[in-house]
Design an enzyme around this catalytic site. Structure first.
Site, short mmCIF file in Angstrom:
data_model
loop_
_atom_site.label_atom_id
_atom_site.label_comp_id
_atom_site.label_asym_id
_atom_site.label_seq_id
_atom_site.Cartn_x
_atom_site.Cartn_y
_atom_site.Cartn_z
CE LYS A 413 -2.36 2.73 3.50
NZ LYS A 413 -2.85 2.77 4.88
CD1 TRP A 513 -12.83 -0.81 0.37
CD2 TRP A 513 -11.48 -2.27 1.38
NE1 TRP A 513 -13.01 -2.03 -0.24
CE2 TRP A 513 -12.20 -2.95 0.36
CE3 TRP A 513 -10.57 -3.00 2.16
CZ2 TRP A 513 -12.02 -4.30 0.10
CZ3 TRP A 513 -10.39 -4.34 1.90
CH2 TRP A 513 -11.11 -4.97 0.88
CG HIS A 514 -6.76 2.36 4.26
ND1 HIS A 514 -5.52 1.81 4.52
CD2 HIS A 514 -7.67 1.56 4.85
CE1 HIS A 514 -5.69 0.69 5.22
NE2 HIS A 514 -6.97 0.53 5.43
CE1 TYR A 515 -14.32 6.20 1.60
CE2 TYR A 515 -13.62 4.17 0.53
CZ TYR A 515 -14.56 4.88 1.25
OH TYR A 515 -15.74 4.28 1.64
#
Length: 582
Positions: A413, A513-515
């Protein structure tokens, strides 16, 4: 005897002072009910929109001193095995029904994503990894270090556990160390360079504990939680002042009946948006706070021309390599992380079936991230993902030898991506997803970080420590081709994906899903999270972040809810008491 009685009384008094005398245990909350039972009009000191990762700890904290309304557009996580049981992790993401806890959306970049629609928010959908923000992040955010630590500990007492690090995760850990991601920092919540084991919100029985569990800290007499309450807009008044003042919200219950909730009289009462990086900027725009030309194009009356609402959106890009294993592996989600100095985090998850049915249930496979149902690493191209096509793919997968799927994926990531995007409304319906663009790898530095991350994964796969869980005759190039052939997104593939890591990063990018962003500090809110240009309105959630904290943001989002609850309480009461030892 008198001494014993005195100690018992003291213990009871201590618990009362720590707010446990009147606490309730999940899931038996008396203060949670469906919105259809709400009165047409009601009044509160604080109205919180969004019962997610930040909203639950914020509401629990404010309820100790004030009358609080928490409005959640989704339902309860309790009793839903897809949420509560680790073995069914992928099922919630696979469920795209109107009542699913996961609301799917596809960014304009062509990457399939999800936003939470359930009490507890993203902590009900994620892989459970728990780790704090770095000291540098805390300093840059302008937070009080002592209260931050107390707020983290407040969260950790209820929802965090040490994971069982079994064979595959141990091999990943040792492989990371072998390729130079040192030192080994053991089991730690701290964000420090090297390799570590982080916390998890899954207990030893594989049972998920979410932000909704933090409502155990609630004063039941101070909080009302309404489920399936869909907020359409924030109401404002002027009262002769130039600055608009937020004073209520309009929401609808499951039957579509309209309700209104107002703030009680008093200059310190507030509405707080905790609807997440998608929901909070969306609600601001629907309420007339946003870029003038965009709002007017949709017929929305402009209350405050605020061009920064919906700007600064970012999502940490994830790229992975699937590694088939010659040996059985445990089912595990994220437990081990390698924190590099070049700006990438390396993690992994394993299991032939990330959503295995329990004994006695019908044999139907959901291969988690590799499933036709989830929308990411699937065997059905997204544009062909009709119910019939999915059904055919599910049937085909159920007849494939299970060992074909045995293994795990190692991911990287990109930390703090420099690439930025934006969010815009598609229409005036609050139930519909807005249009979101993240512009993955638009900044060349993000792409370089991805390349280095993939190179690190390649080294781990080839390490002696990981040799037990890979086939020696399958080359790295073959693994890249195998992974690239999965339709991970809607982006066209290229013939050189296994030859050019830059192309591989671009073609196989996914979300983790770390927006974040859309209501950032100094652009949309101030350092007290008050919305610029209006009064009695704050935003407290991940939409205010300029970058995602730590390797996973959920710990810091939960902490922020507690932290700001204490700050608001102290500011209002004129005290400096932390009160976070509960």
């Amino acid at each position: 005897m008198a001494f014993v009685l005195w100690r018992s009384a003291a213990a009871v008094l201590s618990l009362c002072l720590l707010h446990f005398c009147h606490s309730e245990k999940a899931p038996n909350y008396s203060f949670v009910k469906s919105a259809e039972h709400a009165p047409p009009i009601s009044y509160y000191d604080y109205i919180i929109v969004g019962g997610g990762t930040a909203g639950c700890p914020l509401a629990a904290t404010l309820s100790q001193k004030f009358k609080v309304l928490l409005l959640e557009r989704g339902g309860s996580p309790y009793g839903n095995k897809n949420i509560t049981n680790l073995a069914y992790f992928a099922n919630t993401l696979a469920d795209d029904s109107p009542t699913s806890a996961s609301q799917r959306f596809v960014s304009e970049d062509g990457v399939i994503n999800a936003r939470a629609r359930v009490l507890g928010g993203g902590s009900c959908l994620n892989a459970g990894f728990y780790t704090r923000a770095s000291p540098q992040y805390v300093r840059k955010a302008g937070w009080d270090w002592r209260l931050v630590n107390e707020s983290y500990r407040w969260v950790e007492k209820i929802v965090v556990f040490e994971p069982p690090v079994l064979q595959w995760q141990s091999a990943l850990r040792d492989g990371l160390l072998e390729v130079g991601l040192t030192p080994f920092n053991g089991y730690s919540f701290d964000h420090i360079y090297g390799t570590k084991v982080g916390g998890t919100i899954f207990d030893m029985d594989g049972h998920r504990h979410t932000a909704a569990d933090l409502l155990e800290y609630t004063n039941p007499g101070g909080l009302t939680v309404l489920l399936h309450a869909r907020v359409g807009k924030i109401m404002f008044r002027h009262n002769g002042k130039q600055r608009p003042v937020a004073h209520g919200v309009v929401f609808r219950d499951p039957a579509g009946t309209k309700h209104k909730a107002y703030l009680k009289k008093g200059t310190k009462n507030e509405i707080i948006l905790s609807a997440g990086a998608i929901g909070s900027p969306q609600l601001l725009m629907l309420s007339g706070i946003g870029p003038r030309s965009h709002l007017e194009s949709l017929g929305i009356r402009v209350l405050v021309d605020q061009p920064n609402v919906g700007r600064g959106m970012a999502d940490n890009p994830m790229n992975a390599i699937f590694v088939p294993s010659p040996e059985p592996v445990e089912v595990s989600l994220i437990q081990v992380v390698g924190i590099t100095k070049f700006g990438s985090f390396v993690e992994g998850a394993s299991g032939s079936n990330f959503a295995s049915p329990t004994s006695g249930e019908p044999t139907s496979r959901n291969f988690g991230m590799f499933s036709p149902q989830t929308g990411q690493l699937s065997t059905v191209p997204p544009k062909q993902r009709t119910p019939e096509a999915i059904a055919r793919a599910v049937h085909a997968m159920n007849n494939i030898e299970e060992s074909f799927f045995r293994g795990g994926f190692i991911l990287e990531k990109v930390a703090g991506p420099l690439s930025r995007g934006h969010l815009e409304l598609r229409n005036r319906n609050p139930d519909d997803n807005p249009s979101v663009t993240f512009n993955y790898f638009k900044d060349p530095l993000d792409l370089q970080r991805c390349i280095k991350g993939i190179e690190t994964i390649e080294k781990v796969v080839q390490s002696k420590a990981f040799s037990r869980f890979r086939y020696p005759y399958i080359s790295i190039e073959a693994l890249l081709n195998m992974t690239a052939n999965f339709p991970t997104n809607m982006i066209p593939r290229h013939d050189n994906d296994s030859k050019s890591l830059a192309q591989y990063c671009k073609d196989t990018v996914m979300t983790i899903w770390h927006y974040h962003g859309g209501c950032q500090v100094e652009r949309v809110v101030d350092y007290d999270y008050k919305v610029l240009g209006v009064d009695a309105l704050r935003v407290i959630d991940g939409s205010t972040f300029n970058s995602s904290p730590g390797t996973n943001p959920q710990a810091t989002v939960m902490m922020l809810g507690r932290y700001m609850g204490i700050r608001i309480q102290n500011e209002r009461l004129g005290t400096h008491e932390a009160e976070s030892k509960a």
